[in-house]
Write a protein that holds these residues in place. Sequence first.
Motif, PDB file in Angstrom:
ATOM      1  N   THR A 426       7.776  31.906  23.039  1.00 54.43           N
ATOM      2  CA  THR A 426       6.941  31.769  21.835  1.00 54.43           C
ATOM      3  C   THR A 426       5.476  31.598  22.183  1.00 54.43           C
ATOM      4  O   THR A 426       4.620  31.709  21.315  1.00 54.43           O
ATOM      5  CB  THR A 426       7.398  30.566  20.995  1.00 54.43           C
ATOM      6  N   VAL A 427       5.135  31.314  23.459  1.00 54.99           N
ATOM      7  CA  VAL A 427       3.734  31.038  23.803  1.00 54.99           C
ATOM      8  C   VAL A 427       2.878  32.296  23.939  1.00 54.99           C
ATOM      9  O   VAL A 427       1.825  32.365  23.279  1.00 54.99           O
ATOM     10  CB  VAL A 427       3.668  30.126  25.043  1.00 54.99           C
ATOM     11  N   PRO A 428       3.198  33.311  24.756  1.00 60.54           N
ATOM     12  CA  PRO A 428       4.282  33.411  25.739  1.00 60.54           C
ATOM     13  C   PRO A 428       3.765  33.051  27.129  1.00 60.54           C
ATOM     14  O   PRO A 428       2.588  33.252  27.452  1.00 60.54           O
ATOM     15  CB  PRO A 428       4.652  34.883  25.683  1.00 60.54           C
ATOM     16  N   THR A 429       4.661  32.543  27.980  1.00 61.42           N
ATOM     17  CA  THR A 429       4.327  32.232  29.368  1.00 61.42           C
ATOM     18  C   THR A 429       5.610  32.127  30.176  1.00 61.42           C
ATOM     19  O   THR A 429       6.688  31.929  29.615  1.00 61.42           O
ATOM     20  CB  THR A 429       3.544  30.910  29.464  1.00 61.42           C
ATOM     21  N   ARG A 430       5.476  32.271  31.476  1.00 64.04           N
ATOM     22  CA  ARG A 430       6.601  32.048  32.390  1.00 64.04           C
ATOM     23  C   ARG A 430       6.554  30.643  32.984  1.00 64.04           C
ATOM     24  O   ARG A 430       7.519  30.215  33.606  1.00 64.04           O
ATOM     25  CB  ARG A 430       6.564  33.061  33.534  1.00 64.04           C
ATOM     26  N   ASP A 431       5.453  29.930  32.809  1.00 65.33           N
ATOM     27  CA  ASP A 431       5.266  28.618  33.431  1.00 65.33           C
ATOM     28  C   ASP A 431       5.840  27.520  32.549  1.00 65.33           C
ATOM     29  O   ASP A 431       5.424  27.360  31.390  1.00 65.33           O
ATOM     30  CB  ASP A 431       3.786  28.338  33.679  1.00 65.33           C
ATOM     31  N   LEU A 432       6.759  26.751  33.100  1.00 60.20           N
ATOM     32  CA  LEU A 432       7.356  25.617  32.398  1.00 60.20           C
ATOM     33  C   LEU A 432       6.672  24.345  32.901  1.00 60.20           C
ATOM     34  O   LEU A 432       7.028  23.794  33.942  1.00 60.20           O
ATOM     35  CB  LEU A 432       8.864  25.575  32.650  1.00 60.20           C
ATOM     36  N   ALA A 433       5.656  23.890  32.180  1.00 60.48           N
ATOM     37  CA  ALA A 433       4.917  22.676  32.523  1.00 60.48           C
ATOM     38  C   ALA A 433       5.401  21.544  31.621  1.00 60.48           C
ATOM     39  O   ALA A 433       5.306  21.639  30.398  1.00 60.48           O
ATOM     40  CB  ALA A 433       3.413  22.905  32.324  1.00 60.48           C
ATOM     41  N   TRP A 434       5.911  20.486  32.218  1.00 60.29           N
ATOM     42  CA  TRP A 434       6.527  19.413  31.421  1.00 60.29           C
ATOM     43  C   TRP A 434       5.530  18.783  30.459  1.00 60.29           C
ATOM     44  O   TRP A 434       5.908  18.340  29.377  1.00 60.29           O
ATOM     45  CB  TRP A 434       7.148  18.367  32.338  1.00 60.29           C
ATOM     46  N   TRP A 435       4.262  18.722  30.815  1.00 58.83           N
ATOM     47  CA  TRP A 435       3.273  18.078  29.950  1.00 58.83           C
ATOM     48  C   TRP A 435       2.883  18.947  28.753  1.00 58.83           C
ATOM     49  O   TRP A 435       2.207  18.481  27.849  1.00 58.83           O
ATOM     50  CB  TRP A 435       2.034  17.697  30.754  1.00 58.83           C
ATOM     51  N   ARG A 436       3.323  20.202  28.738  1.00 61.65           N
ATOM     52  CA  ARG A 436       3.037  21.059  27.583  1.00 61.65           C
ATOM     53  C   ARG A 436       4.203  21.127  26.609  1.00 61.65           C
ATOM     54  O   ARG A 436       4.129  21.831  25.599  1.00 61.65           O
ATOM     55  CB  ARG A 436       2.701  22.476  28.063  1.00 61.65           C
ATOM     56  N   LEU A 437       5.283  20.397  26.910  1.00 58.85           N
ATOM     57  CA  LEU A 437       6.485  20.473  26.082  1.00 58.85           C
ATOM     58  C   LEU A 437       6.198  20.056  24.649  1.00 58.85           C
ATOM     59  O   LEU A 437       6.658  20.704  23.699  1.00 58.85           O
ATOM     60  CB  LEU A 437       7.580  19.592  26.685  1.00 58.85           C
ATOM     61  N   ALA A 438       5.448  18.973  24.459  1.00 63.44           N
ATOM     62  CA  ALA A 438       5.183  18.473  23.107  1.00 63.44           C
ATOM     63  C   ALA A 438       4.420  19.500  22.282  1.00 63.44           C
ATOM     64  O   ALA A 438       4.743  19.751  21.111  1.00 63.44           O
ATOM     65  CB  ALA A 438       4.402  17.164  23.180  1.00 63.44           C
ATOM     66  N   ALA A 439       3.405  20.130  22.889  1.00 65.36           N
ATOM     67  CA  ALA A 439       2.610  21.113  22.149  1.00 65.36           C
ATOM     68  C   ALA A 439       3.415  22.381  21.884  1.00 65.36           C
ATOM     69  O   ALA A 439       3.372  22.941  20.783  1.00 65.36           O
ATOM     70  CB  ALA A 439       1.337  21.446  22.932  1.00 65.36           C
ATOM     71  N   THR A 440       4.166  22.838  22.899  1.00 62.26           N
ATOM     72  CA  THR A 440       4.919  24.081  22.748  1.00 62.26           C
ATOM     73  C   THR A 440       6.032  23.953  21.722  1.00 62.26           C
ATOM     74  O   THR A 440       6.303  24.891  20.959  1.00 62.26           O
ATOM     75  CB  THR A 440       5.514  24.496  24.107  1.00 62.26           C
ATOM     76  N   SER A 441       6.670  22.784  21.673  1.00 62.81           N
ATOM     77  CA  SER A 441       7.784  22.574  20.737  1.00 62.81           C
ATOM     78  C   SER A 441       7.322  22.082  19.375  1.00 62.81           C
ATOM     79  O   SER A 441       8.141  21.881  18.482  1.00 62.81           O
ATOM     80  CB  SER A 441       8.764  21.559  21.325  1.00 62.81           C
ATOM     81  N   HIS A 442       6.003  21.899  19.213  1.00 63.22           N
ATOM     82  CA  HIS A 442       5.422  21.434  17.940  1.00 63.22           C
ATOM     83  C   HIS A 442       6.037  20.097  17.500  1.00 63.22           C
ATOM     84  O   HIS A 442       6.294  19.872  16.315  1.00 63.22           O
ATOM     85  CB  HIS A 442       5.605  22.489  16.837  1.00 63.22           C
ATOM     86  N   THR A 443       6.258  19.221  18.466  1.00 64.32           N
ATOM     87  CA  THR A 443       6.744  17.880  18.149  1.00 64.32           C
ATOM     88  C   THR A 443       5.651  17.105  17.414  1.00 64.32           C
ATOM     89  O   THR A 443       4.498  17.115  17.860  1.00 64.32           O
ATOM     90  CB  THR A 443       7.127  17.136  19.444  1.00 64.32           C
ATOM     91  N   PRO A 444       5.978  16.420  16.307  1.00 63.91           N
ATOM     92  CA  PRO A 444       4.961  15.655  15.562  1.00 63.91           C
ATOM     93  C   PRO A 444       4.580  14.377  16.299  1.00 63.91           C
ATOM     94  O   PRO A 444       4.965  13.265  15.911  1.00 63.91           O
ATOM     95  CB  PRO A 444       5.657  15.369  14.227  1.00 63.91           C
ATOM     96  N   HIS A 615      -2.304  10.879  28.802  1.00 56.36           N
ATOM     97  CA  HIS A 615      -1.165  10.425  28.013  1.00 56.36           C
ATOM     98  C   HIS A 615      -0.042  11.454  28.030  1.00 56.36           C
ATOM     99  O   HIS A 615       0.773  11.517  27.120  1.00 56.36           O
ATOM    100  CB  HIS A 615      -1.593  10.153  26.563  1.00 56.36           C
ATOM    101  N   ALA A 616      -0.026  12.284  29.088  1.00 56.13           N
ATOM    102  CA  ALA A 616       0.973  13.357  29.148  1.00 56.13           C
ATOM    103  C   ALA A 616       2.385  12.796  29.158  1.00 56.13           C
ATOM    104  O   ALA A 616       3.280  13.330  28.504  1.00 56.13           O
ATOM    105  CB  ALA A 616       0.723  14.231  30.376  1.00 56.13           C
ATOM    106  N   TRP A 617       2.605  11.711  29.901  1.00 55.82           N
ATOM    107  CA  TRP A 617       3.956  11.156  29.978  1.00 55.82           C
ATOM    108  C   TRP A 617       4.400  10.590  28.633  1.00 55.82           C
ATOM    109  O   TRP A 617       5.559  10.744  28.246  1.00 55.82           O
ATOM    110  CB  TRP A 617       4.017  10.069  31.053  1.00 55.82           C
ATOM    111  N   LEU A 618       3.501   9.946  27.911  1.00 56.17           N
ATOM    112  CA  LEU A 618       3.856   9.422  26.593  1.00 56.17           C
ATOM    113  C   LEU A 618       4.221  10.564  25.649  1.00 56.17           C
ATOM    114  O   LEU A 618       5.198  10.473  24.893  1.00 56.17           O
ATOM    115  CB  LEU A 618       2.689   8.621  26.013  1.00 56.17           C
ATOM    116  N   ALA A 619       3.427  11.633  25.668  1.00 56.56           N
ATOM    117  CA  ALA A 619       3.733  12.775  24.812  1.00 56.56           C
ATOM    118  C   ALA A 619       5.075  13.394  25.200  1.00 56.56           C
ATOM    119  O   ALA A 619       5.876  13.767  24.336  1.00 56.56           O
ATOM    120  CB  ALA A 619       2.615  13.812  24.911  1.00 56.56           C
ATOM    121  N   TYR A 620       5.318  13.516  26.503  1.00 55.82           N
ATOM    122  CA  TYR A 620       6.609  14.033  26.985  1.00 55.82           C
ATOM    123  C   TYR A 620       7.753  13.133  26.528  1.00 55.82           C
ATOM    124  O   TYR A 620       8.802  13.621  26.087  1.00 55.82           O
ATOM    125  CB  TYR A 620       6.568  14.135  28.516  1.00 55.82           C
TER     126      TYR A 620
END
Length: 678
Positions: A426-444, A615-620
């Motif tokens: 959906t981004v699109p990208t091949r890179d799975l960065a754990w700190w981008r999970l919240a933004a990519t998944s549109h978590t509130p 705050h990447a870990w908190l967002a994750y």
Amino acid sequence: MRGRGGLWRGVVMAAGLVVVAGLLVWMFAAWRAKGLQTSVNVAALIAVLLAVPTLVVGLVSWWWRQRGPSPVTDADTLAAAKDALAVMVAAQWREEARIRELDDPAPIPIQWELTSDPRIMDHPAHITAAAVLTWTGTGDQISEMAGRFRTLRRRRLVIVGGPGSGKTTLAVQLVRELLDHPNPDDPVPVLVSIADWDTERFPRLQGWLAARLTETYPSLRAPQYGTDAPVQLVQRAHVLPVLDGLDEIPAQARTNVIAALNRSLADHDQLILTSRTREYTDATLARDVVTSAAVIQPQPLTADTAADHLDSCLPPIPPPGWADTLHQIRTGGAPHLTSFVSNPLGLWLLRTTHITTRIDPTPLTDPTRYPTPQHLQAHLFDQLIPALIHTRPPSTDPADLFRLRHRHDPDHATRWLGYLAHLLDTVPTRDLAWWRLAATSHTPISRLARLAFGIATGIAFGCTFEIVFGLISGIVFGLVSAIGIGIGAHEWAQETPGYARLEITGRKGLLVRRLAAGLAAGFAAGPWAVLAFGLSAWVETPAATGRANTPVATWRADRALHLLRACTFGLAGGLTFGLWFRPEFGFEHLGGFAGGLGAGVAAGLTLGLASGKHHAWLAYLIATCWLARQHRLPRSLMAFLDDAHRLGLLRTVGPVYQFRHAEFHDHLAATYLSPQDH
């Protein structure tokens, strides 16, 4: 001179400690002789005496640093940084090659030759000083391939090929060979994914590459290597960029990257680049070729070569069915299977799903069940995850790199990896960065953070004091915390991980210096500054020796930074509030020291977690809890991803994961079913 300088530093340090000790004695004597109020007045005076010089020195130091260009790192310091980088890169890819089983039992003998398409390669005279440009070599003779690379005029190479043809594997092999057998003054080869190169933000290769070095190899920021070792290493051509995956970025970005490369590369700058053939051809026809770069491509594996490699992976006495299957491959009796194993990806899939598991491969030769190589590939992709999980039971032995650390259900693992593949598309990208999970998944994030922090702070304050005041304070401080957290939480999903190193070995002197600096500020700001600022500055300072950043390492470091901030702020806040909530100050109705301690810890924990710029870990943490409740991902996501990497399903490129093969990524994304579809 060096010994005399060390003597003077010792004298100054001792004098400073004597002064600080004297001031502390003065404050204690005032408290004993004239009471707490006088002691507080003395402490305020001491704060002024220490804070003003500290502020002046800080401002002067800042002005001095900003008044001109960054200091140039001397040759010896830069050589030490280069050596440290080479050690880290070698260790990084030695371990990754073991996990990918690149040398087990031996590299696949893929034949590499110059491209047959003259449109995608520069003039031969720009590439070689020889009368005729030639290139032949095989993956199992990598030293010869590295030797040919060194004969190129500017040592620039583009590796193209079809899906699963071994492009990245060859790049890794070249990195390892160039590191294991370097020539004098050779640059350090560093493999990085090209996926996040934004040519608008970094119009030149050198700026982006320096940023990647800083992120992936934080030890280069150690004080021993100067203020800007990554920048100096890149600018002085001490780094050979090995850029992987040009085909994995959008078409317009590919043409922009090629243009940026040609703008950035000077006469002696070296380069290795990988891409699928079609995407590289389209990009060069739309823009230009990479200047002075030889372009090589793989030849399909012959039936005998593929069968010989599979035979070498089998035990001396093969299980039933393999003799006939190898005969069918050699003679073309099963054309779909022979075509399938002419590609390194096909060989790896067949070995993993049937040789390791000792499953009879005879059904794979049936053309009615698998009429094309594509049907066969889809079938083996479906079998891949169960085969790996069943053949590698969990182990707690650190030496077992290929064994899981936790037990996983194959169906769950397939669904979780499918969701991640779908999410990346959906981004699109091949890179799975754990700190981008919240933004990519549109978590509130903001809404969930307000809810969590508001409830936690309200309960903490409510339980600290007596019933009536506790209820009121719990509601008030819970609301205040929720509002305050909500203001900044919406940016957490965009933040990058912080760096933290808690090892004391070899860093005791640095710890003392950081705490001393915090102590100077501590008289003005209380014990908060000593603990929070001194310790935080220490853990965020890299050590000169270290390893390349990995996804797990960056996650653990950012988590440690969060927890350290929370603990230091919580402890300091508790002590400060506890001392102020004493009965003699009129706070006996608020619970005295115990009440202040509880309120201070609650406030300090909240402030510690919410403060700072990372705050990447908190967002994750919030995102994984949210997605786990929706049954899309496991609660312990990083542990699962680490296991997937150990199985060879994922690969690491610096601090990010990628699926080992782009085709596997595409297959999982295409076959993914959400929990609602089950």
